[in-house]
Design a protein around this motif. Structure first.
Motif, PDB file in Angstrom:
ATOM      1  N   GLU A 160       0.628   2.254   4.855  1.00 19.98           N
ATOM      2  CA  GLU A 160       0.300   3.475   4.118  1.00 19.98           C
ATOM      3  C   GLU A 160       0.706   3.358   2.659  1.00 19.98           C
ATOM      4  O   GLU A 160      -0.019   3.814   1.765  1.00 19.98           O
ATOM      5  CB  GLU A 160       0.986   4.678   4.767  1.00 19.98           C
ATOM      6  N   ALA A 190      -6.177   7.811  -0.750  1.00 16.49           N
ATOM      7  CA  ALA A 190      -5.611   8.983  -0.087  1.00 16.49           C
ATOM      8  C   ALA A 190      -6.449  10.216  -0.379  1.00 16.49           C
ATOM      9  O   ALA A 190      -7.076  10.324  -1.430  1.00 16.49           O
ATOM     10  CB  ALA A 190      -4.177   9.209  -0.554  1.00 16.49           C
ATOM     11  N   ASN A 191      -6.446  11.151   0.569  1.00 21.31           N
ATOM     12  CA  ASN A 191      -7.163  12.414   0.420  1.00 21.31           C
ATOM     13  C   ASN A 191      -6.306  13.515   1.050  1.00 21.31           C
ATOM     14  O   ASN A 191      -5.979  13.433   2.234  1.00 21.31           O
ATOM     15  CB  ASN A 191      -8.526  12.336   1.109  1.00 21.31           C
ATOM     16  N   SER A 227      -5.303  19.235   3.748  1.00 18.99           N
ATOM     17  CA  SER A 227      -3.985  19.125   4.358  1.00 18.99           C
ATOM     18  C   SER A 227      -3.176  20.412   4.215  1.00 18.99           C
ATOM     19  O   SER A 227      -3.386  21.201   3.305  1.00 18.99           O
ATOM     20  CB  SER A 227      -3.220  17.955   3.743  1.00 18.99           C
ATOM     21  N   GLY A 275      -3.356  16.741   8.372  1.00 16.40           N
ATOM     22  CA  GLY A 275      -4.665  16.690   7.737  1.00 16.40           C
ATOM     23  C   GLY A 275      -4.785  15.776   6.539  1.00 16.40           C
ATOM     24  O   GLY A 275      -5.856  15.686   5.960  1.00 16.40           O
ATOM     25  N   THR A 317      -5.350  12.299   4.822  1.00 12.57           N
ATOM     26  CA  THR A 317      -6.000  11.055   5.232  1.00 12.57           C
ATOM     27  C   THR A 317      -5.598   9.938   4.284  1.00 12.57           C
ATOM     28  O   THR A 317      -5.786  10.049   3.079  1.00 12.57           O
ATOM     29  CB  THR A 317      -7.533  11.210   5.200  1.00 12.57           C
ATOM     30  N   THR A 360      -6.592   6.093   4.017  1.00  6.78           N
ATOM     31  CA  THR A 360      -7.510   5.083   4.543  1.00  6.78           C
ATOM     32  C   THR A 360      -6.841   3.709   4.513  1.00  6.78           C
ATOM     33  O   THR A 360      -6.353   3.290   3.466  1.00  6.78           O
ATOM     34  CB  THR A 360      -8.793   5.041   3.698  1.00  6.78           C
ATOM     35  N   GLU A 377      -3.497   4.420  11.878  1.00  5.44           N
ATOM     36  CA  GLU A 377      -4.083   5.724  12.193  1.00  5.44           C
ATOM     37  C   GLU A 377      -4.154   6.538  10.902  1.00  5.44           C
ATOM     38  O   GLU A 377      -3.136   7.029  10.415  1.00  5.44           O
ATOM     39  CB  GLU A 377      -3.229   6.440  13.235  1.00  5.44           C
ATOM     40  N   PRO A 378      -5.357   6.712  10.325  1.00  3.04           N
ATOM     41  CA  PRO A 378      -5.479   7.357   9.018  1.00  3.04           C
ATOM     42  C   PRO A 378      -5.063   8.825   8.999  1.00  3.04           C
ATOM     43  O   PRO A 378      -4.563   9.305   7.992  1.00  3.04           O
ATOM     44  CB  PRO A 378      -6.963   7.237   8.678  1.00  3.04           C
ATOM     45  N   MET A 379      -5.257   9.552  10.095  1.00  6.51           N
ATOM     46  CA  MET A 379      -4.997  10.995  10.108  1.00  6.51           C
ATOM     47  C   MET A 379      -3.677  11.362  10.780  1.00  6.51           C
ATOM     48  O   MET A 379      -3.507  12.492  11.206  1.00  6.51           O
ATOM     49  CB  MET A 379      -6.133  11.723  10.830  1.00  6.51           C
ATOM     50  N   ARG A 380      -2.744  10.442  10.884  1.00  4.36           N
ATOM     51  CA  ARG A 380      -1.511  10.764  11.600  1.00  4.36           C
ATOM     52  C   ARG A 380      -0.692  11.806  10.844  1.00  4.36           C
ATOM     53  O   ARG A 380      -0.817  11.951   9.627  1.00  4.36           O
ATOM     54  CB  ARG A 380      -0.695   9.509  11.878  1.00  4.36           C
TER      55      ARG A 380
END
Length: 160
Positions: A40, A49-50, A54, A67, A69, A71, A83-86
């Protein structure tokens, strides 16, 4: 004596949540650290990142960022499952957590992520205690912003 060269990136901001200021009145802003994995951090350095969708939830006396993300890069480690959305734990002290918990219990208040940025070598997230705007509040903000643009245009042309 050799002076240490400090690496100054062009911009410390990784991601902004522009929609948060449009959707909510931000009453208080708090800086929090993030508990991240190695892949990350590499992705954040690459700007992948997004945080537009969130929000922050408080459970079991801890704050969690939902929320967001991040990538994963193609060159990330092969033995780690990315896991992008952890959900990521926010690092806040006890006083800040108690303050947040007290403010969230009020009617109509929530906590949203405003920006993600670097502070020295650490990834930080700025969170805000927010109250939702009504539709007419959003329209007045748009009118005010448009008036500022028009006023600047008028002032620029009046000096000619």
């Amino acid at each position: 004596m050799n002076k240490k060269k400090s690496h100054k990136p062009s911009s410390a901001t990784i991601a902004l949540n522009k929609r948060a200021r449009h959707e909510y009145f931000i009453e208080e802003e708090i800086e929090a650290g993030l508990s991240l994995q190695g892949w990350e951090v590499k992705s954040l350095r690459a700007g992948k990142a997004n945080i537009s969708d969130s929000y922050v939830l408080l459970k079991d006396g801890e704050a969690w960022l939902f929320g967001a993300t991040i990538t994963p890069l193609n060159v990330a480690s092969t033995h780690v499952i990315c896991e992008p959305m952890r959900n990521r734990k926010l690092l806040l002290n006890e006083r800040e957590l108690n303050s947040l918990f007290g403010q969230i219990n009020r009617q109509g208040y929530t906590v949203v992520a405003l920006s993600l940025y670097w502070k020295n070598a650490w990834a930080k997230v700025k969170i805000g205690v927010a109250k939702g705007k009504k539709e007419y509040d959003k329209r007045t903000d748009i009118k005010e912003r448009q008036w500022q643009v028009d006023k600047a245009r008028i002032m620029k042309n009046s000096n000619r």
